[in-house]
Motif scaffolding. Sequence first.
Motif, short mmCIF file in Angstrom:
data_model
loop_
_atom_site.label_atom_id
_atom_site.label_comp_id
_atom_site.label_asym_id
_atom_site.label_seq_id
_atom_site.Cartn_x
_atom_site.Cartn_y
_atom_site.Cartn_z
N UNK A 5 0.57 -1.12 0.29
CA UNK A 5 0.33 -0.35 0.28
C UNK A 5 0.80 0.91 0.02
N UNK A 6 0.43 2.73 -0.04
CA UNK A 6 0.80 3.61 0.04
C UNK A 6 1.56 3.95 1.30
N UNK A 33 7.21 11.18 4.96
CA UNK A 33 8.07 10.56 3.07
C UNK A 33 6.59 9.76 2.57
N UNK A 34 6.43 9.61 1.27
CA UNK A 34 4.96 9.11 1.01
C UNK A 34 5.63 8.08 -0.40
N UNK A 35 4.26 8.13 -0.52
CA UNK A 35 5.24 6.58 -1.69
C UNK A 35 5.89 6.82 -3.12
N UNK A 36 4.85 8.65 -3.20
CA UNK A 36 5.50 8.76 -4.95
C UNK A 36 6.72 9.43 -4.81
N UNK A 48 -3.75 4.92 -5.89
CA UNK A 48 -2.52 5.68 -5.83
C UNK A 48 -1.10 5.42 -6.60
N UNK A 49 -1.08 3.98 -5.71
CA UNK A 49 0.56 3.37 -6.42
C UNK A 49 0.68 3.20 -7.62
N UNK A 50 -0.57 3.15 -7.94
CA UNK A 50 -0.61 2.37 -9.44
C UNK A 50 0.03 3.71 -10.77
N UNK A 51 -0.37 5.05 -10.34
CA UNK A 51 0.28 5.87 -11.30
C UNK A 51 1.49 6.11 -10.86
N UNK A 52 2.10 5.04 -10.67
CA UNK A 52 4.15 4.67 -11.44
C UNK A 52 4.33 4.49 -11.99
N UNK A 53 3.04 3.20 -12.88
CA UNK A 53 3.39 3.00 -13.90
C UNK A 53 3.85 1.95 -14.35
N UNK A 54 4.51 2.12 -15.28
CA UNK A 54 6.02 1.15 -15.40
C UNK A 54 6.68 0.98 -14.46
N UNK A 55 7.08 2.79 -13.25
CA UNK A 55 8.46 1.49 -12.73
C UNK A 55 7.77 0.47 -11.56
N UNK A 56 6.72 0.76 -10.98
CA UNK A 56 5.95 -0.47 -10.59
C UNK A 56 5.97 -1.42 -11.83
N UNK A 57 4.98 -1.70 -13.35
CA UNK A 57 4.63 -2.70 -13.16
C UNK A 57 5.83 -3.69 -14.52
N UNK A 58 6.78 -3.15 -14.64
CA UNK A 58 8.11 -4.18 -15.00
C UNK A 58 8.49 -4.93 -14.38
#
Length: 321
Positions: free
Chosen positions: A192-193, A222-225, A270-280
């Motif tokens: 989670x965030x 600090x935040x997940x972003x 919100x965490x999914x907004x990281x896109x490829x940084x998380x997805x890959x």
Amino acid sequence: MVSKKWFVGVDIGGTTIKLAFVTLDGDIVTKWEIPTNKIDDGKHITSDIARAIEEKREELGVTNDALKAIGLGAPGFINMESGFIYHAVNIGWKNFALKDELEKETGLSVTVDNDANIAALGEMWRGAGDEAKNLLCVTLGTGVGGGVIVNGQILHGVNGMAGEIGHLTSITDESGAPCNCGKTGCLETIASATGIARLAMEGVQKQPDSILQTVFERQGTLTAKDVFDAVKAEDELAKSIIDEISFHLGLALANLANALNPEIIVLGGGVSKAGDLLMNPLKEQFKCFALPRVEEGCKFRIATLGNDAGVIGGAWLAKQG
């Protein structure tokens, strides 16, 4: 007055209630929000919703029979058939007959489901799920929520608890962090965030040369972003945190996929907004643990409906009901 035929989608959150009139095909006609009224343990919420619907109907100049039914998502432990809320901590409901009260207030048929489930239904019907009949929807926000769709229907389980993906146990030893559910080491405490921020706060104590230490000194938190921003700058601590998240999330999703064989896994929140940084990195870990044939048949997608997923899913519920 104009005669129409629409569903009402309602998504009850701890701060706001989202509402929408939705066509039979899942298009939003109009959407709006009202505050979540927690006074007197939330007992005024149904009358607030009824009044909001009536005012909007009059504003649009449509007839009384324009609205066919209401589909509603709510947090908490729910009896899906009766629409009875046993407990919703962040609203105050205890043993609250939500369906019956709202039907009495509006005169419309009401179908109730868990808020994470209706978001999954919305993504299936009009979002990233692309009408797939076998779908996992995972919301990575303050917590980790989930919805499991099998053969086009939400899986509820024997007493409505299916889809609690965030409470799969990820860490079994004493290093597991306590979770709001009362257990320790849940996936929610990592992916989670909130979990990502916790890992970062712990990490800077061990690696004070990290970019995240500078951010922490400036912000006091600090935040997940912040973590994903530091990954873009090739920060070693941030990369190790994303590796840890990806490992635990990839393992959990692969285990679920091996059991359920979904066509699509949708990541939202919100965490999914990281896109490829998380997805890959997540896909790499998923591939390590999923059966090859399961992995071949499964696509990952980022949720597309955002805050509209719940009201569209609510309309889908009303349509089925």
